[in-house]
Design an enzyme around this catalytic site. Structure first.
Site, PDB file in Angstrom:
ATOM      1  N   ARG A 163       0.858  -1.177   0.000  1.00 39.60           N
ATOM      2  CA  ARG A 163       0.000   0.000   0.000  1.00 39.60           C
ATOM      3  C   ARG A 163       0.900   1.235   0.000  1.00 39.60           C
ATOM      4  NH1 ARG A 163      -1.973  -3.758   3.546  1.00 39.60           N
ATOM      5  NH2 ARG A 163      -4.082  -4.545   3.103  1.00 39.60           N
ATOM      6  N   LYS A 183      -2.168  -3.053   7.766  1.00 34.72           N
ATOM      7  CA  LYS A 183      -3.615  -2.986   7.980  1.00 34.72           C
ATOM      8  C   LYS A 183      -4.120  -4.206   8.740  1.00 34.72           C
ATOM      9  CE  LYS A 183      -7.918  -2.234   5.413  1.00 34.72           C
ATOM     10  NZ  LYS A 183      -8.504  -2.052   4.055  1.00 34.72           N
ATOM     11  N   HIS A 227      -3.848   3.187  -4.918  1.00 34.44           N
ATOM     12  CA  HIS A 227      -4.128   1.761  -4.734  1.00 34.44           C
ATOM     13  C   HIS A 227      -4.038   0.995  -6.049  1.00 34.44           C
ATOM     14  CE1 HIS A 227      -5.150  -0.990  -1.560  1.00 34.44           C
ATOM     15  NE2 HIS A 227      -6.045  -1.603  -2.328  1.00 34.44           N
ATOM     16  N   ARG A 249      -0.988  -1.222  -6.246  1.00 34.54           N
ATOM     17  CA  ARG A 249      -1.115  -2.533  -5.589  1.00 34.54           C
ATOM     18  C   ARG A 249      -1.897  -3.498  -6.486  1.00 34.54           C
ATOM     19  NH1 ARG A 249      -1.058  -4.912  -0.289  1.00 34.54           N
ATOM     20  NH2 ARG A 249      -2.998  -5.933   0.341  1.00 34.54           N
ATOM     21  N   HIS A 296      -3.260 -10.536   2.751  1.00 36.55           N
ATOM     22  CA  HIS A 296      -4.697 -10.721   2.917  1.00 36.55           C
ATOM     23  C   HIS A 296      -4.978 -11.770   3.989  1.00 36.55           C
ATOM     24  CE1 HIS A 296      -5.723  -9.170  -1.400  1.00 36.55           C
ATOM     25  NE2 HIS A 296      -5.563  -8.193  -0.535  1.00 36.55           N
ATOM     26  N   TYR A 324      -8.214 -11.682  -8.188  1.00 36.05           N
ATOM     27  CA  TYR A 324      -7.158 -11.628  -9.210  1.00 36.05           C
ATOM     28  C   TYR A 324      -6.997 -12.962  -9.950  1.00 36.05           C
ATOM     29  CZ  TYR A 324      -5.785  -7.493  -6.524  1.00 36.05           C
ATOM     30  OH  TYR A 324      -5.783  -6.283  -5.878  1.00 36.05           O
TER      31      TYR A 324
END
Length: 335
Positions: free
Chosen positions: A197, A220, A275, A278, A301, A310
């Site tokens: 990020r 995050k 973003h 990313r 994630h 993706y």
């Protein structure tokens, strides 16, 4: 409370905890038995909370938000922002008494906000924040009832088309950033090389870059992750250390990146300014034959579901559909 003669005997109809408390009814053969049972029940009121009426909860929603922040929210990375959002939501709902707040209250508030132009995605986030707060209050014993938002479903959001930069657009972007003599050029390269990020790359310190690796802290998800980089990129990063910056490698450079993008013919979806870098890393990783589980670890994630958006970019994604369908190999036989 009453003891009355009935066709089947003596009926004891008793609420030993008072009005609103649990009610007991039992029939006895004699009045003496009924009176004895009544006396026994009265003694239980002082010994057990089972017959005691639940006290009225006079707290308002703001009181619950304060308790959530005091016991849990202030320890979260985004706790300050979530706390402010919760207070704003509660104020917009009129700060109702906690015991009267229910699904209908929030549903009415949500409908009003949607009519005011707030997106369904934003309302889903507000729903999630408040539901999570009630869940945490239940865990710490500050809320005894059921979560009032437990059964309320969120809006179904149509999946947006994934946006990423092409190879030519990457060249154009980096070519425009390089002469600007700011940190934005190298921060963008880090994001494109590691899937970071923008804030993670922009706030890198000297100790996070070593041995041809970047370790991202304070992420995050709250978990550290370490991503390999080329020796050339490592040297380029360490040469960019700014003077009088302590341990930080780069100055804040988001605005410089934004101004650069505005000068280029690159159309980005709303909310995907930095973003998109990313997304670009993840998209090209899969198009070049990368493994989806490896990508999940690189991006950090918590769930593979987040990474699966993706998957369709992989060269072999769902290719079995061509030869495992029920008419595969039969079309040539049809005249």
């Amino acid at each position: 409370m009453a003891i009355k003669k009935s066709d089947t005997g003596w009926l004891a109809d008793i609420q030993p905890g008072g009005r609103g408390a649990k009610r007991y009814r039992k029939t006895f053969k004699t009045k003496a038995e009924a009176l004895a049972w009544e006396a026994w029940l009265k003694t239980q009121v002082n010994q057990s909370s089972e017959w005691t009426p639940q006290k009225r909860d006079t707290r308002r929603l703001t009181d619950l938000v304060e308790l959530w922040h005091q016991h849990h929210g202030n320890q979260l990375k985004a706790g300050k922002d979530t706390y402010a959002r919760l207070l704003n939501m509660v104020a917009a709902m009129g700060n109702p008494p906690a015991e009267t707040f229910n699904t209908a209250t929030f549903a009415a508030y949500r409908t009003r906000r949607i009519n005011e132009g707030i997106t369904a995605s934003n309302m889903n986030r507000e729903h999630a924040y408040l539901r999570a707060a009630f869940n945490e209050l239940r865990r710490i014993g500050e809320w005894k009832r059921e979560n009032p938002l437990r059964d309320l479903r969120q809006f179904r959001i149509e999946e947006r088309e994934l946006s990423y930069l092409t190879t030519d657009q990457i060249r154009t972007l980096l070519g425009a950033l390089q002469p600007r003599q700011s940190s934005a050029y190298i921060v963008a390269k880090i994001c494109l090389s590691t899937g970071a990020r923008w804030s993670e790359a922009e706030q890198l310190t000297v100790t996070q870059v070593k041995n041809e690796q970047i370790t991202y802290n304070r992420t995050k998800s709250g978990k550290n992750r370490t991503i390999p980089i080329t020796p050339e990129l490592e040297n380029e990063i360490l040469q960019k250390k700014i003077k009088s910056s302590g341990m930080r490698l780069f100055r804040d450079c988001y605005e410089d990146f934004r101004r650069c993008i505005a000068t280029l013919d690159i159309d980005l979806p709303q909310g995907q300014l930095t973003h998109v870098l990313r997304h670009t890393f993840a998209s090209h990783f899969m198009m070049n034959g990368g493994n989806i589980l490896t990508l999940q670890r690189i991006l950090g994630h918590s769930s593979i579901t987040m990474t699966m958006k993706y998957a369709h970019l992989a060269p072999e994604h769902l290719q079995d559909a061509k030869h495992l369908n029920p008419i595969a190999g039969t079309l040539l036989q049809i005249k």
